[in-house]
Design a protein around this motif. Structure first.
Motif, mmCIF file in Angstrom:
data_model
loop_
_atom_site.group_PDB
_atom_site.id
_atom_site.type_symbol
_atom_site.label_atom_id
_atom_site.label_comp_id
_atom_site.label_asym_id
_atom_site.label_seq_id
_atom_site.Cartn_x
_atom_site.Cartn_y
_atom_site.Cartn_z
ATOM 1 N N GLN A 195 33.484 52.852 41.986
ATOM 2 C CA GLN A 195 33.964 52.054 40.672
ATOM 3 C C GLN A 195 34.577 50.290 41.195
ATOM 4 O O GLN A 195 35.133 50.229 39.762
ATOM 5 N N LYS A 196 35.486 50.597 42.455
ATOM 6 C CA LYS A 196 36.210 48.828 42.513
ATOM 7 C C LYS A 196 35.045 48.189 42.598
ATOM 8 O O LYS A 196 35.311 47.092 41.535
ATOM 9 N N GLN A 197 33.322 48.728 42.286
ATOM 10 C CA GLN A 197 32.454 47.244 42.432
ATOM 11 C C GLN A 197 32.614 46.764 40.658
ATOM 12 O O GLN A 197 32.091 45.742 40.524
ATOM 13 N N LYS A 198 32.411 48.750 39.928
ATOM 14 C CA LYS A 198 32.060 47.988 38.433
ATOM 15 C C LYS A 198 33.841 47.109 37.896
ATOM 16 O O LYS A 198 33.011 46.289 37.218
ATOM 17 N N ARG A 199 34.827 47.390 38.130
ATOM 18 C CA ARG A 199 35.745 46.679 37.948
ATOM 19 C C ARG A 199 35.970 45.480 37.837
ATOM 20 O O ARG A 199 36.213 44.520 37.563
ATOM 21 N N LEU A 203 35.803 42.395 35.573
ATOM 22 C CA LEU A 203 36.489 41.687 35.185
ATOM 23 C C LEU A 203 35.869 40.080 35.177
ATOM 24 O O LEU A 203 36.256 39.239 34.729
ATOM 25 N N GLU A 204 34.884 39.543 36.497
ATOM 26 C CA GLU A 204 34.426 38.746 36.874
ATOM 27 C C GLU A 204 33.619 38.416 35.292
ATOM 28 O O GLU A 204 33.682 36.895 34.906
ATOM 29 N N GLN A 205 32.961 39.147 34.618
ATOM 30 C CA GLN A 205 32.226 38.807 33.726
ATOM 31 C C GLN A 205 33.422 38.311 32.881
ATOM 32 O O GLN A 205 33.279 37.412 32.086
ATOM 33 N N GLY A 206 35.074 38.935 32.542
ATOM 34 C CA GLY A 206 35.504 38.715 31.494
ATOM 35 C C GLY A 206 35.872 37.400 32.047
ATOM 36 O O GLY A 206 36.222 35.950 31.141
ATOM 37 N N GLY A 207 36.013 36.652 33.282
ATOM 38 C CA GLY A 207 36.384 35.298 33.553
ATOM 39 C C GLY A 207 35.664 34.480 32.570
ATOM 40 O O GLY A 207 35.985 33.136 32.533
ATOM 41 N N ASP A 208 34.228 35.127 33.359
ATOM 42 C CA ASP A 208 33.572 33.907 32.908
ATOM 43 C C ASP A 208 33.639 33.987 30.783
ATOM 44 O O ASP A 208 32.986 32.363 31.149
ATOM 45 N N GLN A 209 33.787 34.846 30.181
ATOM 46 C CA GLN A 209 33.662 34.221 28.969
ATOM 47 C C GLN A 209 34.882 33.733 28.658
ATOM 48 O O GLN A 209 34.579 33.108 27.671
#
Length: 216
Positions: A195-199, A203-209
């Motif tokens: 779950q921590k890894q997915k979160r 977050l990383e994907q959101g930052g890239d966008q």
């Protein structure tokens, strides 16, 4: 406040089935152990209800035991709040309840009264804190309690060339100790990590966008 001392007491359940008195299995087990140990350390009560008497059961009970009747409403308050069988100490302030606990208590009292009863002491298992039967439930417990001690004792009595072939219990122990440590809540920990890894990935994907969006 001082309490008058009395002999340790055992309270055993007697039930009524089809209008006939019956001795439940747990009561039968306790009575058998008392008879086997020849334990005289307790005053034994059969707990009855509705003013009945244990007289009809006399032929089914060990003759060597001295048993007394007691009605449910006459039980000491401490005992009445416990599930039978129960043992009350001399002070009347400590009550041990439950089949395994009472059986262990009887064994310990019997050995205290007669230390020569090695057969009775042998009924207790690891560190004298459990019944020997527990060793037959768990393979690991049986290995520690009986397998390895027996193998070592046999080797001491009949030494062999250990360099060629180790006793099987010792090999089993080595194999067991070589296994990775197992955590009882391993699945829970693994799920939490996922779950921590997915979160973190979200977050990383959101930052890239956000970084890819052109400036206004």
């Amino acid at each position: 406040m001082k309490h008058a001392k009395q002999p340790p007491c055992l309270y055993l359940e007697v039930c009524c089935q089809n209008e006939q008195l019956r001795v439940p299995l747990h009561t039968s087990i306790v009575l058998f152990l008392l008879s086997y140990c020849d334990c005289k350390s307790f005053r034994v009560f059969l707990v009855l209800g509705d003013g009945s008497s244990s007289e009809p059961l006399k032929s089914q009970l060990p003759e060597s035991l001295s048993l007394s009747d007691i009605q449910v409403d006459e039980l000491p308050k401490l005992v009445s709040s416990c599930r039978l069988p129960a043992a009350l100490d001399e002070s009347g302030q400590i009550c041990k309840a439950g089949l395994a606990v009472v059986l262990r208590h009887i064994i310990n009292k019997s050995v205290e009264a007669d230390p020569s009863r090695k057969d009775v002491a042998a009924l207790l298992g690891f560190k004298k804190t459990c019944l020997k039967a527990c060793a037959e439930v768990s393979k690991w417990t049986r290995l520690c309690e009986t397998g390895i001690p027996s193998a070592v004792e046999e080797h001491l009595q009949k030494p062999s060339d250990v360099g060629k072939q180790l006793p099987l219990p010792v090999v089993t122990l080595e194999s067991r100790l070589a296994e990775p440590v197992k955590v009882h809540n391993d699945d829970k920990i693994r799920r939490q990590k996922l779950q921590k890894q997915k979160r973190r990935e979200m977050l990383e994907q959101g930052g890239d966008q956000v970084s890819k969006e052109p400036p206004p």
